[in-house]
Design an enzyme around this catalytic site. Structure first.
Site, PDB file in Angstrom:
ATOM      1  N   ASN A  12       0.854  -1.185   0.000  1.00 22.82           N
ATOM      2  CA  ASN A  12       0.000   0.000   0.000  1.00 22.82           C
ATOM      3  C   ASN A  12       0.898   1.247   0.000  1.00 22.82           C
ATOM      4  O   ASN A  12       1.735   1.410   0.893  1.00 22.82           O
ATOM      5  CB  ASN A  12      -0.887  -0.049   1.255  1.00 22.82           C
ATOM      6  CG  ASN A  12      -1.802   1.158   1.366  1.00 22.82           C
ATOM      7  OD1 ASN A  12      -1.390   2.281   1.115  1.00 22.82           O
ATOM      8  ND2 ASN A  12      -3.038   0.922   1.762  1.00 22.82           N
ATOM      9  N   HIS A  48       1.028   6.195   1.960  1.00 22.84           N
ATOM     10  CA  HIS A  48       1.808   7.145   2.764  1.00 22.84           C
ATOM     11  C   HIS A  48       2.995   7.752   2.024  1.00 22.84           C
ATOM     12  O   HIS A  48       3.619   8.686   2.530  1.00 22.84           O
ATOM     13  CB  HIS A  48       2.180   6.520   4.107  1.00 22.84           C
ATOM     14  CG  HIS A  48       0.943   6.262   4.915  1.00 22.84           C
ATOM     15  ND1 HIS A  48      -0.016   7.236   5.098  1.00 22.84           N
ATOM     16  CD2 HIS A  48       0.470   5.150   5.518  1.00 22.84           C
ATOM     17  CE1 HIS A  48      -1.021   6.726   5.798  1.00 22.84           C
ATOM     18  NE2 HIS A  48      -0.750   5.460   6.059  1.00 22.84           N
ATOM     19  N   HIS A  54      -5.675   3.572  -1.326  1.00 23.42           N
ATOM     20  CA  HIS A  54      -6.980   3.884  -0.733  1.00 23.42           C
ATOM     21  C   HIS A  54      -7.322   5.326  -1.137  1.00 23.42           C
ATOM     22  O   HIS A  54      -6.698   6.271  -0.652  1.00 23.42           O
ATOM     23  CB  HIS A  54      -6.890   3.735   0.794  1.00 23.42           C
ATOM     24  CG  HIS A  54      -8.199   3.937   1.500  1.00 23.42           C
ATOM     25  ND1 HIS A  54      -8.336   3.729   2.850  1.00 23.42           N
ATOM     26  CD2 HIS A  54      -9.429   4.323   1.065  1.00 23.42           C
ATOM     27  CE1 HIS A  54      -9.585   3.977   3.212  1.00 23.42           C
ATOM     28  NE2 HIS A  54     -10.263   4.352   2.152  1.00 23.42           N
ATOM     29  N   ARG A  92      -9.433   8.024  -0.457  1.00 25.73           N
ATOM     30  CA  ARG A  92     -10.382   8.405   0.594  1.00 25.73           C
ATOM     31  C   ARG A  92     -11.259   9.548   0.125  1.00 25.73           C
ATOM     32  O   ARG A  92     -10.860  10.341  -0.733  1.00 25.73           O
ATOM     33  CB  ARG A  92      -9.625   8.809   1.872  1.00 25.73           C
ATOM     34  CG  ARG A  92      -8.876   7.674   2.534  1.00 25.73           C
ATOM     35  CD  ARG A  92      -8.296   8.133   3.868  1.00 25.73           C
ATOM     36  NE  ARG A  92      -9.328   8.227   4.876  1.00 25.73           N
ATOM     37  CZ  ARG A  92      -9.543   7.324   5.834  1.00 25.73           C
ATOM     38  NH1 ARG A  92      -8.760   6.272   5.940  1.00 25.73           N
ATOM     39  NH2 ARG A  92     -10.513   7.476   6.696  1.00 25.73           N
ATOM     40  N   ARG A 115      -6.977  12.642   1.451  1.00 27.65           N
ATOM     41  CA  ARG A 115      -5.884  13.092   2.314  1.00 27.65           C
ATOM     42  C   ARG A 115      -4.524  12.536   1.887  1.00 27.65           C
ATOM     43  O   ARG A 115      -3.497  13.095   2.251  1.00 27.65           O
ATOM     44  CB  ARG A 115      -6.162  12.755   3.784  1.00 27.65           C
ATOM     45  CG  ARG A 115      -6.066  11.287   4.089  1.00 27.65           C
ATOM     46  CD  ARG A 115      -6.139  11.027   5.576  1.00 27.65           C
ATOM     47  NE  ARG A 115      -7.490  11.238   6.080  1.00 27.65           N
ATOM     48  CZ  ARG A 115      -7.971  10.580   7.139  1.00 27.65           C
ATOM     49  NH1 ARG A 115      -7.195   9.709   7.790  1.00 27.65           N
ATOM     50  NH2 ARG A 115      -9.197  10.769   7.551  1.00 27.65           N
ATOM     51  N   GLU A 147      -8.739   0.370  -2.610  1.00 29.46           N
ATOM     52  CA  GLU A 147      -9.539   0.359  -1.371  1.00 29.46           C
ATOM     53  C   GLU A 147     -10.448   1.560  -1.416  1.00 29.46           C
ATOM     54  O   GLU A 147     -10.001   2.673  -1.710  1.00 29.46           O
ATOM     55  CB  GLU A 147      -8.626   0.488  -0.152  1.00 29.46           C
ATOM     56  CG  GLU A 147      -7.888  -0.760   0.193  1.00 29.46           C
ATOM     57  CD  GLU A 147      -7.015  -0.541   1.418  1.00 29.46           C
ATOM     58  OE1 GLU A 147      -7.124   0.500   2.094  1.00 29.46           O
ATOM     59  OE2 GLU A 147      -6.201  -1.422   1.690  1.00 29.46           O
ATOM     60  N   THR A 201      -8.155   3.066   8.781  1.00 24.20           N
ATOM     61  CA  THR A 201      -9.390   2.288   8.802  1.00 24.20           C
ATOM     62  C   THR A 201      -9.584   1.642  10.177  1.00 24.20           C
ATOM     63  O   THR A 201      -8.682   0.986  10.681  1.00 24.20           O
ATOM     64  CB  THR A 201      -9.317   1.184   7.722  1.00 24.20           C
ATOM     65  OG1 THR A 201      -8.833   1.773   6.524  1.00 24.20           O
ATOM     66  CG2 THR A 201     -10.674   0.563   7.484  1.00 24.20           C
ATOM     67  N   GLU A 217     -10.748  -9.729   2.925  1.00 27.23           N
ATOM     68  CA  GLU A 217      -9.494  -9.361   3.569  1.00 27.23           C
ATOM     69  C   GLU A 217      -9.755  -9.360   5.065  1.00 27.23           C
ATOM     70  O   GLU A 217     -10.588  -8.587   5.557  1.00 27.23           O
ATOM     71  CB  GLU A 217      -9.013  -7.981   3.101  1.00 27.23           C
ATOM     72  CG  GLU A 217      -7.715  -7.598   3.810  1.00 27.23           C
ATOM     73  CD  GLU A 217      -7.094  -6.300   3.300  1.00 27.23           C
ATOM     74  OE1 GLU A 217      -7.314  -5.929   2.131  1.00 27.23           O
ATOM     75  OE2 GLU A 217      -6.399  -5.659   4.104  1.00 27.23           O
ATOM     76  N   HIS A 272      -3.633  -5.004   7.743  1.00 26.46           N
ATOM     77  CA  HIS A 272      -3.736  -3.909   8.705  1.00 26.46           C
ATOM     78  C   HIS A 272      -2.813  -4.138   9.890  1.00 26.46           C
ATOM     79  O   HIS A 272      -2.949  -5.129  10.605  1.00 26.46           O
ATOM     80  CB  HIS A 272      -5.161  -3.659   9.219  1.00 26.46           C
ATOM     81  CG  HIS A 272      -5.373  -2.202   9.522  1.00 26.46           C
ATOM     82  ND1 HIS A 272      -4.953  -1.644  10.689  1.00 26.46           N
ATOM     83  CD2 HIS A 272      -5.871  -1.196   8.784  1.00 26.46           C
ATOM     84  CE1 HIS A 272      -5.217  -0.351  10.667  1.00 26.46           C
ATOM     85  NE2 HIS A 272      -5.772  -0.053   9.506  1.00 26.46           N
TER      86      HIS A 272
HETATM   87  N1  PXP Z   1      -5.904  -3.285   4.391  1.00 19.18           N
HETATM   88  C1  PXP Z   1      -6.864  -2.336   4.510  1.00 19.18           C
HETATM   89  C2  PXP Z   1      -8.255  -2.692   4.139  1.00 19.18           C
HETATM   90  C3  PXP Z   1      -6.545  -1.046   4.966  1.00 19.18           C
HETATM   91  O1  PXP Z   1      -7.509  -0.112   5.066  1.00 19.18           O
HETATM   92  C4  PXP Z   1      -5.208  -0.736   5.276  1.00 19.18           C
HETATM   93  C5  PXP Z   1      -4.848   0.642   5.718  1.00 19.18           C
HETATM   94  O2  PXP Z   1      -5.000   1.505   4.634  1.00 19.18           O
HETATM   95  C6  PXP Z   1      -4.248  -1.760   5.116  1.00 19.18           C
HETATM   96  C7  PXP Z   1      -4.628  -3.022   4.704  1.00 19.18           C
HETATM   97  C8  PXP Z   1      -2.811  -1.527   5.405  1.00 19.18           C
HETATM   98  O3  PXP Z   1      -2.644  -1.292   6.757  1.00 19.18           O
HETATM   99  P1  PXP Z   1      -1.249  -0.795   7.284  1.00 19.18           P
HETATM  100  O4  PXP Z   1      -1.007   0.539   6.665  1.00 19.18           O
HETATM  101  O5  PXP Z   1      -1.425  -0.765   8.752  1.00 19.18           O
HETATM  102  O6  PXP Z   1      -0.231  -1.815   6.811  1.00 19.18           O
END
Ligand code: PXP
Length: 237
Positions: free
Chosen positions: A6, A9, A42, A44, A48, A69, A100, A150, A190
């Site tokens: 992901n 960030h 994601h 949003r 952001r 996402e 999330t 997931e 997550h």
């Molecule tokens: N899976 C989902 C559905 C999420 O919303 C997130 C956070 O955006 C992640 C995975 C990844 O989580 P993390 O950034 O804590 O690795």
């Protein structure tokens, strides 16, 4: 077990200056070259981190798969159909949350969900639902048309004591087994990191982990390829 990275960030950091660097597309391509099997963004409601233009550019650039996402809103449904990611993961979204919080409340939204999912799947996009590792949410995901679930590993990632950790892991193992028996593909995500990912290698039903924050945070110190390599070393079967 595959790793999906992901890159939200990278966009958070770019937005701190609101200029071009670091570029989420560059991160996505580097992640792919470093062994990521997919890229997760994601989009949003408040934009952001990832913005519409990032999503379009990532879609055009990557060659693995894109997991979008998103929240269950009409706007996001149009974005998905226009962007055509390989996969859409439905997540709950609250404006004020930092990340999330909790799995999608499938039961409460069931009727709307069925309507929401259909046009997305009709456009050839697979649908995953981000759910708590519980049978009811998994069954309802299947009935609502999901291809995949997931499993939310946030609570697992926050466990401190051994007993608590094992209890949460067992919940995830059972949920993964149940989801497979329902014919769903299983992903977990997550809060996963080098600190807590190792036990997932043994959960055969989980075919992919989705990791963002820990990889990007670690990349700030050791670089993105090395941060990805650390995780791949721990999940390779
Ligand atoms: N899976 C989902 C559905 C999420 O919303 C997130 C956070 O955006 C992640 C995975 C990844 O989580 P993390 O950034 O804590 O690795």
């Amino acid at each position: 077990m595959r790793l999906a990275v992901n890159i939200d960030h990278i966009a958070t950091l770019r937005n701190a200056r609101n200029e071009g660097d670091p570029d989420p597309v560059e991160a996505a391509l580097l992640a792919e070259r470093s062994g990521a099997a997919g890229i997760v963004c994601h989009l949003r409601e408040d934009r952001r981190h990832i913005r519409d233009n990032d999503l379009e550019r990532v879609r055009a650039a990557i060659t693995t798969k894109l997991d979008l996402e998103m929240a269950m809103t009409a706007e996001m449904q149009s974005v998905a159909i226009r962007t055509k990611p390989e996969l859409v993961t439905l997540v709950p979204e609250k404006r004020e949350e930092l990340t999330t919080e909790g799995g999608f409340a499938i039961k409460a939204h069931y009727a709307a969900l069925v309507e929401f999912v259909k046009p997305i799947r009709d456009n050839g996009i697979l649908v995953s639902m981000f759910v708590e590792p519980e049978q009811e949410a998994i069954s309802l995901s299947k009935q609502a048309g999901a291809d995949m679930v997931e499993l939310h590993t946030g609570p697992y990632s926050l466990c401190t004591g051994e007993a608590e950790l094992e209890r949460e892991l067992e919940r995830i193992r059972n949920a993964a087994r149940f989801a497979r028996s329902e014919g769903l593909a299983v992903v977990a995500g997550h809060g996963l990191s080098v600190r807590n990912i190792a036990p997932f290698r043994e959960i055969r039903e989980i075919e992919e982990v989705s990791i963002g924050h820990a990889i990007i945070a670690r990349a700030a110190f050791i670089g993105l390829p090395a941060a990805i390599a650390e995780i791949l070393d721990l999940i390779r079967r």
